[in-house]
Design an enzyme around this catalytic site. Sequence first.
Site, PDB file in Angstrom:
ATOM      1  N   HIS A 268      28.184 -60.489  83.467  1.00  0.00           N
ATOM      2  CA  HIS A 268      26.800 -60.809  83.063  1.00  0.00           C
ATOM      3  C   HIS A 268      25.854 -59.648  83.384  1.00  0.00           C
ATOM      4  O   HIS A 268      24.869 -59.817  84.096  1.00  0.00           O
ATOM      5  CB  HIS A 268      26.255 -62.059  83.773  1.00  0.00           C
ATOM      6  CG  HIS A 268      27.115 -63.276  83.684  1.00  0.00           C
ATOM      7  ND1 HIS A 268      27.586 -63.768  82.505  1.00  0.00           N
ATOM      8  CD2 HIS A 268      27.559 -64.111  84.655  1.00  0.00           C
ATOM      9  CE1 HIS A 268      28.303 -64.860  82.751  1.00  0.00           C
ATOM     10  NE2 HIS A 268      28.310 -65.086  84.037  1.00  0.00           N
ATOM     11  N   ASP A 319      34.250 -67.954  81.113  1.00  0.00           N
ATOM     12  CA  ASP A 319      33.339 -68.342  82.187  1.00  0.00           C
ATOM     13  C   ASP A 319      33.278 -69.862  82.412  1.00  0.00           C
ATOM     14  O   ASP A 319      34.132 -70.412  83.094  1.00  0.00           O
ATOM     15  CB  ASP A 319      31.955 -67.737  81.884  1.00  0.00           C
ATOM     16  CG  ASP A 319      30.969 -67.864  83.027  1.00  0.00           C
ATOM     17  OD1 ASP A 319      31.289 -68.536  84.017  1.00  0.00           O
ATOM     18  OD2 ASP A 319      29.874 -67.284  82.952  1.00  0.00           O
TER      19      ASP A 319
HETATM   20  C1  NGQ Z   1      28.990 -69.673  88.963  1.00  0.00           C
HETATM   21  N1  NGQ Z   1      27.610 -69.429  87.047  1.00  0.00           N
HETATM   22  O1  NGQ Z   1      29.452 -68.959  89.846  1.00  0.00           O
HETATM   23  O2  NGQ Z   1      29.625 -70.600  88.479  1.00  0.00           O
HETATM   24  C2  NGQ Z   1      27.598 -69.361  88.461  1.00  0.00           C
HETATM   25  C3  NGQ Z   1      26.587 -70.290  89.047  1.00  0.00           C
HETATM   26  C4  NGQ Z   1      25.756 -69.856  91.381  1.00  0.00           C
HETATM   27  C5  NGQ Z   1      27.158 -68.419  86.323  1.00  0.00           C
HETATM   28  N2  NGQ Z   1      26.715 -67.376  86.953  1.00  0.00           N
HETATM   29  C6  NGQ Z   1      26.743 -70.541  90.522  1.00  0.00           C
HETATM   30  N3  NGQ Z   1      27.168 -68.464  85.021  1.00  0.00           N
HETATM   31  O3  NGQ Z   1      24.979 -69.013  90.923  1.00  0.00           O
HETATM   32  O4  NGQ Z   1      25.760 -70.223  92.563  1.00  0.00           O
HETATM   33 ZN    ZN Z   2      30.668 -66.752  86.508  1.00  0.00          ZN
END
Ligand code: NGQ
Ligand code: ZN
Length: 453
Positions: A268, A319
């Site tokens: 990202h 993802d």
């Molecule tokens: C994740 N998701 O690690 O699943 C993250 C959110 C967070 C994305 N970055 C979780 N799309 O930021 O703690």
């Molecule tokens: Zn992720």
Amino acid sequence: MSSLFAHNALLPQGWVSNVRLHWNDDGDFNQIEQNTELQAYENQVQFALPGMTNLHSHAFQRAMAGMTEMAGEGKDSFWTWRDLMYRYALHITPEQIQAIAAQLYAECLRHGYTAVCEFHYLHRDQDGSFYARPAEMAERVIAAAEQAGMGISMLPVLYSYADFGEQMLRHDQRRFSTNVTEIMQLITALEGKRSAQVEIGVAPHSLRAASISQIRELVAALPGARPIHVHIAEQQKEVDACIAYSGRRPVELLLDTGLVDERWCLVHATHLNKAEVQGIASSGAVAGICTTTEGNLGDGFFDLPDYIAAGGRFGVGSDSHVSQSPVEELRWLEYGQRLRLQGRNIASIPAQRKVGDFLYQAALQGGAQASGRQLGQLSIGYRAEIVVLDDEHPNLAGISSADVLNTWIFAGNDNLVRDVYVGGKLVVQNGKHLQQAEIQSAYGACIRSLRAL
Ligand code: NGQ
Ligand code: ZN
């Protein structure tokens, strides 16, 4: 069988006709014949290409795909989605993560992914204590990959803080909680799992959740050339918080450490200024682009044209698993740019003007690099991972190889993957995963109990 005749095979230099691929008992290619002749009774296919690496996965999130698409009271965002996602994350048991990951990996294989980089942060039990075997959850995910026949780079995630400035974790982040010592212990516990199909790397979650000094310590402690993945600049709010905390943008802050090189995958890298685009490109790291999730979460657009012009490396990942198909990631990567720039045929270079071919070959290389494994090429010494497309499908009937990738990526929604080999073993045949029945019934039981929550 340890060889396959392909009337057309996508080799590193492009499509080549009359190719015979050979592999050894370890599942690595050991001979690639070109300009050869089909022999009687030989196993033959029309179109064979390397399988794609899915360079970013949180397997458990497969169970909530489709369950967060309802407007809340206020303005919904990545951050409101994240609260819902944490609620799911708190319930997943070791048995469930294995069932979900096996289902996900079987689906990914059916769509042409042959390896995955698993960004794994559900380490602890629901109450926040470690399991009797601290690596239990990671071991379950690796077992799921083995069950489905998917190659895996397991990346135990360092998640120590709730935000920049070493802020204490929230109560609903307790299952992720780890420090550098604990992550190194997990990695040590997993070392015995390393094989031709399994690599172990590491992932500082983000600059929000891991400090720069922790990242330095972690990288220094990591044995050898292992993959290192990080979420870098997904949301504008996170970029603003990073600037408020450090005076620098996240990519600047990370690049300034001097640590970033070919081992790294910056997932990202959505919000970049021009210098950051150049900086990532010249570091040799891979930008991990997850188009369908970035679209789903409202992240923003990656600056693809400038990055390509700078010679930057990239790959794709599913993802949060709102899609399990590399076709959809690559298609929407291009469509996002067309919509943003009001132009066409953006992902191309003078030496490769076919968008589908450019995207597929670039993502093969980037994904393979991010995996830390020998993948993504029909070449001697690489894993024997082959995707065979269905040449009887109307889209591919009578087509010349030069149009195959554009047609696969940009025409229609049928899954054109017919057979898939991983490490020389057939795992998908005629569009069906060979363990589909068992995997699906375990998943069915698991998802029913999760939906009842
Ligand atoms: C994740 N998701 O690690 O699943 C993250 C959110 C967070 C994305 N970055 C979780 N799309 O930021 O703690
Ligand atoms: Zn992720």
